[in-house]
Design an enzyme around this catalytic site. Sequence first.
Site, mmCIF file in Angstrom:
data_model
loop_
_atom_site.group_PDB
_atom_site.id
_atom_site.type_symbol
_atom_site.label_atom_id
_atom_site.label_comp_id
_atom_site.label_asym_id
_atom_site.label_seq_id
_atom_site.Cartn_x
_atom_site.Cartn_y
_atom_site.Cartn_z
ATOM 1 C CG ASP A 67 -2.105 0.874 1.106
ATOM 2 O OD1 ASP A 67 -2.275 1.477 0.032
ATOM 3 O OD2 ASP A 67 -2.869 0.987 2.075
ATOM 4 N N GLY A 68 0.342 2.329 -0.579
ATOM 5 C CA GLY A 68 1.012 3.626 -0.499
ATOM 6 C C GLY A 68 1.676 4.089 -1.790
ATOM 7 C CG ASN A 69 2.208 1.486 -5.134
ATOM 8 O OD1 ASN A 69 3.126 1.295 -4.366
ATOM 9 N ND2 ASN A 69 1.663 0.526 -5.874
ATOM 10 C CG HIS A 79 0.021 2.082 -9.300
ATOM 11 N ND1 HIS A 79 -0.158 1.687 -7.996
ATOM 12 C CD2 HIS A 79 -1.074 2.813 -9.620
ATOM 13 C CE1 HIS A 79 -1.323 2.152 -7.554
ATOM 14 N NE2 HIS A 79 -1.890 2.846 -8.520
ATOM 15 N NE ARG A 128 -7.281 1.771 -6.113
ATOM 16 C CZ ARG A 128 -6.163 1.968 -5.449
ATOM 17 N NH1 ARG A 128 -5.102 2.451 -6.047
ATOM 18 N NH2 ARG A 128 -6.089 1.677 -4.171
ATOM 19 C CG LEU A 130 9.848 -16.619 -3.807
ATOM 20 C CD1 LEU A 130 9.885 -16.670 -2.289
ATOM 21 C CD2 LEU A 130 9.982 -15.165 -4.277
ATOM 22 N NE ARG A 141 -3.163 -1.822 4.210
ATOM 23 C CZ ARG A 141 -4.399 -1.879 3.757
ATOM 24 N NH1 ARG A 141 -5.225 -2.793 4.221
ATOM 25 N NH2 ARG A 141 -4.844 -1.042 2.837
ATOM 26 C CG LEU A 156 -7.092 -9.012 6.751
ATOM 27 C CD1 LEU A 156 -5.598 -8.949 6.976
ATOM 28 C CD2 LEU A 156 -7.735 -9.941 7.775
HETATM 29 C C1 FPP Z 1 -1.849 0.267 -3.275
HETATM 30 O O1 FPP Z 1 -1.404 1.608 -3.354
HETATM 31 C C2 FPP Z 1 -1.336 -0.511 -4.396
HETATM 32 C C3 FPP Z 1 -2.109 -1.118 -5.345
HETATM 33 C C4 FPP Z 1 -3.568 -1.050 -5.347
HETATM 34 C C5 FPP Z 1 -1.516 -1.839 -6.482
HETATM 35 C C6 FPP Z 1 -0.295 -2.639 -6.247
HETATM 36 C C7 FPP Z 1 0.360 -2.901 -7.540
HETATM 37 C C8 FPP Z 1 1.672 -2.843 -7.823
HETATM 38 C C9 FPP Z 1 2.713 -2.611 -6.803
HETATM 39 C C10 FPP Z 1 2.194 -2.953 -9.225
HETATM 40 C C11 FPP Z 1 2.073 -4.221 -9.972
HETATM 41 C C12 FPP Z 1 2.288 -5.486 -9.235
HETATM 42 C C13 FPP Z 1 3.072 -6.539 -9.652
HETATM 43 C C14 FPP Z 1 2.951 -7.850 -8.970
HETATM 44 C C15 FPP Z 1 4.031 -6.439 -10.761
HETATM 45 P P1 FPP Z 1 -2.467 2.781 -3.459
HETATM 46 O O2 FPP Z 1 -2.631 3.107 -4.883
HETATM 47 O O3 FPP Z 1 -3.716 2.379 -2.755
HETATM 48 O O4 FPP Z 1 -1.719 3.918 -2.700
HETATM 49 P P2 FPP Z 1 -2.388 5.071 -1.839
HETATM 50 O O5 FPP Z 1 -3.100 4.400 -0.696
HETATM 51 O O6 FPP Z 1 -1.214 5.870 -1.387
HETATM 52 O O7 FPP Z 1 -3.306 5.843 -2.735
#
Ligand code: FPP
Length: 239
Positions: free
Chosen positions: A16-18, A33, A67, A127, A187, A194
């Site tokens: 989380d947190g991208n 992302h 989204r 893995l 997380r 969760l």
């Molecule tokens: C949550 O951050 C992240 C996601 C919903 C997507 C996760 C996907 C990836 C890391 C990329 C692709 C994965 C693979 C396996 C190659 P958020 O967007 O909810 O962040 P925020 O809470 O800061 O808005």
Amino acid sequence: MAEEYRIPQHVAIIMDGNGRWAKKRMMPRTYGHSQGSKTVEKICEDAHRMGIKYLTVYAFSTENWSRPESEVTTLMNLLREYMKDCIKTSSKNNMRVRVIGDISRLDADLQESITKLEEASKNNTGLNFQVALNYGGRDELLRAAKKLAGDYKAGVLSDEALQQLTEAQFEEYLDTKGIPAPDLLIRTSGEVRLSNYMLWQLAYAEFYFTDVLWPDFDKKELQKAIDYYNKRDRRFGGV
Ligand code: FPP
């Protein structure tokens, strides 16, 4: 005598947190992302080196379809790219890749790449990497219940077998069939919930929450989570 340092066999991660990571840099969420995707690759290597046998990441939930369309497209494209590139890297790293979730709603070419990758990597012994894609814990349980009902109706399961069905037998209907339950859930980004992730499988896992945003998560952070895991006393309901 000092207790032995334990490496969890299976680590599950809610990445989380991208979006916030990108926002802090005045960049679009999609940039977060793509950085997050790079972090996934690095963490797979680190986890393997540390002796972790199973790693499962939450890449796209059944709720993430809500989204903005452009963000969903970016995520799907990243996953598309990942599945394709991974045919090579999984053989180089001896990694077995599986997808959990309902892939039937994904574009046909993505479904095809997933099947190809799962097939190509199925004999790899390094893995075990699981990507949760169009995954929701409730959805998984519902699909399992439907499959079970189908088997009952078809006579594959008798009245008696249904009466005596064990947890281990029910697990055969889950997407994680053959994969041991996670020992540790991580997380990132400071959220403490969760979010419909591996509801059945996380019943006895230790939970580790960190404020670090997913694109910044690295080997040092993974080590911290494992140190935390080592301080826990896992009793599985016993004393
Ligand atoms: C949550 O951050 C992240 C996601 C919903 C997507 C996760 C996907 C990836 C890391 C990329 C692709 C994965 C693979 C396996 C190659 P958020 O967007 O909810 O962040 P925020 O809470 O800061 O808005």
